[in-house]
Write a protein that holds these residues in place. Structure first.
Motif, PDB file in Angstrom:
ATOM      1  N   ALA A  27       0.841  -1.207   0.000  1.00 34.35           N
ATOM      2  CA  ALA A  27       0.000   0.000   0.000  1.00 34.35           C
ATOM      3  C   ALA A  27       0.874   1.253   0.000  1.00 34.35           C
ATOM      4  CB  ALA A  27      -0.931  -0.005   1.213  1.00 34.35           C
ATOM      5  N   TYR A  28       1.949   1.228   0.783  1.00 34.77           N
ATOM      6  CA  TYR A  28       2.863   2.363   0.820  1.00 34.77           C
ATOM      7  C   TYR A  28       3.486   2.583  -0.560  1.00 34.77           C
ATOM      8  CZ  TYR A  28       6.113   5.697   2.892  1.00 34.77           C
ATOM      9  OH  TYR A  28       6.801   6.841   3.201  1.00 34.77           O
ATOM     10  N   ARG A  30       2.252   1.734  -3.442  1.00 37.02           N
ATOM     11  CA  ARG A  30       1.191   2.196  -4.346  1.00 37.02           C
ATOM     12  C   ARG A  30       0.909   3.682  -4.150  1.00 37.02           C
ATOM     13  NH1 ARG A  30      -3.237  -0.165  -2.096  1.00 37.02           N
ATOM     14  NH2 ARG A  30      -3.472   1.769  -0.963  1.00 37.02           N
ATOM     15  N   ASP A  31       0.961   4.152  -2.912  1.00 37.79           N
ATOM     16  CA  ASP A  31       0.548   5.514  -2.580  1.00 37.79           C
ATOM     17  C   ASP A  31       1.658   6.556  -2.693  1.00 37.79           C
ATOM     18  OD1 ASP A  31      -1.966   4.481  -2.119  1.00 37.79           O
ATOM     19  OD2 ASP A  31      -1.726   4.406   0.056  1.00 37.79           O
ATOM     20  N   HIS A  32       2.860   6.144  -3.011  1.00 36.26           N
ATOM     21  CA  HIS A  32       3.976   7.076  -3.134  1.00 36.26           C
ATOM     22  C   HIS A  32       4.514   7.044  -4.561  1.00 36.26           C
ATOM     23  CE1 HIS A  32       3.465   6.851   1.158  1.00 36.26           C
ATOM     24  NE2 HIS A  32       4.101   8.012   1.213  1.00 36.26           N
ATOM     25  N   ASN A  33       5.294   8.055  -4.911  1.00 36.06           N
ATOM     26  CA  ASN A  33       5.704   8.232  -6.305  1.00 36.06           C
ATOM     27  C   ASN A  33       7.206   8.292  -6.525  1.00 36.06           C
ATOM     28  OD1 ASN A  33       2.969   8.565  -7.225  1.00 36.06           O
ATOM     29  ND2 ASN A  33       3.026  10.567  -6.259  1.00 36.06           N
ATOM     30  N   GLU A  85       8.322  10.304   2.748  1.00 41.29           N
ATOM     31  CA  GLU A  85       7.810  11.666   2.634  1.00 41.29           C
ATOM     32  C   GLU A  85       8.780  12.600   3.342  1.00 41.29           C
ATOM     33  OE1 GLU A  85       3.656  12.018   3.810  1.00 41.29           O
ATOM     34  OE2 GLU A  85       3.370   9.918   3.283  1.00 41.29           O
ATOM     35  N   LYS A 121      -0.418   4.749 -13.270  1.00 41.89           N
ATOM     36  CA  LYS A 121      -0.049   5.582 -12.115  1.00 41.89           C
ATOM     37  C   LYS A 121       0.184   7.035 -12.523  1.00 41.89           C
ATOM     38  CE  LYS A 121       2.763   5.397  -7.935  1.00 41.89           C
ATOM     39  NZ  LYS A 121       3.669   4.564  -7.157  1.00 41.89           N
ATOM     40  N   TYR A 122       0.738   7.249 -13.716  1.00 42.08           N
ATOM     41  CA  TYR A 122       1.066   8.590 -14.205  1.00 42.08           C
ATOM     42  C   TYR A 122       0.400   8.802 -15.566  1.00 42.08           C
ATOM     43  CZ  TYR A 122       4.682   7.685 -10.740  1.00 42.08           C
ATOM     44  OH  TYR A 122       5.348   7.329  -9.596  1.00 42.08           O
TER      45      TYR A 122
END
Length: 171
Positions: A27-28, A30-33, A85, A121-122
């Protein structure tokens, strides 16, 4: 079932069951870029921030082969990376530390699964075809895959320096 272990300061800490830990890490991811990639090559160590996508624990990023980090990967595929982050309070820090191998997997057309994930994702990447200058720049890039051999999830919300290793043996 949770088990206990000693944290970095010798205190008892709760260890997260592997299945739960893996889901939290996925999940981490998936949620970060942005991934900070550390490489070593003929000119010494180097770090670069890259956008990434993940397919399970494998990470993919686009880069031009002539960048310093890409040249370093060609010379030495051993890499490390962090994903996190920019926190103002150390008690809230969460993130990923990993080490593994990195390889160029070829032009975007050769990495169709990576390209599909990247566009999901982008979405702006799909729009590059309409902008010739950006499309030419994208055509110079290649996909790279990082296969972690060790991965740790940092979670200071569970205590200072709380870090748990994800068992990647069965991915």
């Amino acid at each position: 079932r949770k088990s206990c272990l000693k944290d970095g300061r010798g205190r008892m800490a709760i260890e997260t069951p592997q299945a739960e830990l893996k889901q939290a890490v996925l999940a981490y991811l998936r949620d970060h870029n942005t991934l900070s990639l550390a490489t070593v090559g003929p000119d010494g160590p180097w770090a670069a921030a890259v956008f990434y996508v993940n397919d399970g624990f494998d990470l993919y990023f686009l880069s031009e082969p002539n960048t310093r980090h890409s040249r370093n990967v060609a010379a030495n595929p051993q890499v490390s990376a962090t994903i996190n982050e920019d926190y103002k309070n150390w008690r809230l820090i969460q993130g990923i530390q990993l080490e593994g191998t990195c390889e160029k997997i070829g032009a975007p057309a050769k990495g169709l699964q990576a390209l599909r994930l990247y566009i999901e994702k982008y979405p702006f990447v799909a729009d590059l075809a309409g902008a010739p200058q950006l499309a030419r720049a994208l055509a110079k890039t290649r996909f790279y895959r990082i296969r972690p051999t060790r991965l740790f999830f940092i979670d200071n919300t569970k205590g200072f320096s709380h870090r748990e290793e994800v068992d990647l043996s069965g991915k």
